[in-house]
Write an enzyme that holds these catalytic residues in place. Sequence first.
Site, PDB file in Angstrom:
ATOM      1  N   GLY A   1      -1.765  -2.056  10.771  1.00  6.82           N
ATOM      2  CA  GLY A   1      -3.151  -1.714  10.458  1.00  6.82           C
ATOM      3  C   GLY A   1      -4.061  -2.917  10.558  1.00  6.82           C
TER       4      GLY A   1
ATOM      5  N   VAL B   1       2.221   4.277  11.824  1.00  9.62           N
ATOM      6  CA  VAL B   1       3.324   3.868  10.946  1.00  9.62           C
ATOM      7  C   VAL B   1       3.986   5.057  10.268  1.00  9.62           C
ATOM      8  CG1 VAL B   1       2.359   1.569  10.536  1.00  9.62           C
ATOM      9  CG2 VAL B   1       1.806   3.447   8.945  1.00  9.62           C
TER      10      VAL B   1
ATOM     11  N   SER C   1      -2.635  -2.314  -4.278  1.00  7.11           N
ATOM     12  CA  SER C   1      -4.023  -2.161  -4.718  1.00  7.11           C
ATOM     13  C   SER C   1      -4.082  -2.139  -6.234  1.00  7.11           C
ATOM     14  CB  SER C   1      -4.615  -0.850  -4.175  1.00  7.11           C
ATOM     15  OG  SER C   1      -5.858  -0.569  -4.789  1.00  7.11           O
TER      16      SER C   1
ATOM     17  N   TYR D   1      -3.560   8.053  -3.764  1.00  6.54           N
ATOM     18  CA  TYR D   1      -3.632   6.644  -3.377  1.00  6.54           C
ATOM     19  C   TYR D   1      -2.972   5.750  -4.422  1.00  6.54           C
ATOM     20  CZ  TYR D   1      -5.842   2.362  -1.531  1.00  6.54           C
ATOM     21  OH  TYR D   1      -6.080   1.115  -0.997  1.00  6.54           O
TER      22      TYR D   1
END
Length: 240
Positions: free
Chosen positions: A9, A61, A138, A151
């Site tokens: 990415g 991916v 994150s 997420y």
Amino acid sequence: MSKIALITGASKGLGAAIALQLADDGYDIWLNFRTSEKSAEEIATTIRNKGRKCTLLQFDVADENSVNEVLSPMLEKDVPYILVNNAGIARDSLIMLMDKEDWNKVLQVHLDGFFNVTKPVVTKMLRKRCGRIINISSTSGETGVAGQTNYSAAKAGLIGATRSLAMEVAKRNILVNAVSPGFIETDMLAGLPIDQITSQIPLRRIGKPNEVAGVVSFLCSEKATYITGQTISVNGGIYT
């Protein structure tokens, strides 16, 4: 011979900043992208202008067949010293309104993507008895964020995977760590209330991609040879 860094990415945002930083550190780059070919070519040109090699690898991916088709021939010729699992997406929604497709896609990109790329690369690293793997997590995976159940679950999963993989491969001198950015100036902030966000950050500003890339650079350096299985936060103090 120059060492190689594979960044997933890496056509824009954090991935691009990491690729540029590692090129400055002297690594040749395998730059993965899925669809943003123009952006990937621009980053590759910048890297080549720095005097480093840059090979573009186009694959999704989350698609194991796609990963293997592109990556396997490369790994027969050489083995990256560094793997940065950076590829990611967000599909935000409250879980009671979330489509199953959005749940699946986010976990597939982050967790299946981690597995699909890391397995073949770390298998080769084990034979060479050296390597560094950096997983980009994150703050959402540490604190939880309303509207980001998918997420947050994916990023928390990467932290768990980092800890376990670090234990599996430490004896072969492969170090595995995670970097956990907070709010960083990338496309993922588009549409968010920046003033409201910055008021909650002790440093009172959004982070810059190069500030995350600098931590990745450190973890890939000879200054970090006794660090593995760790998660390093780059979040301006919003979570400690």
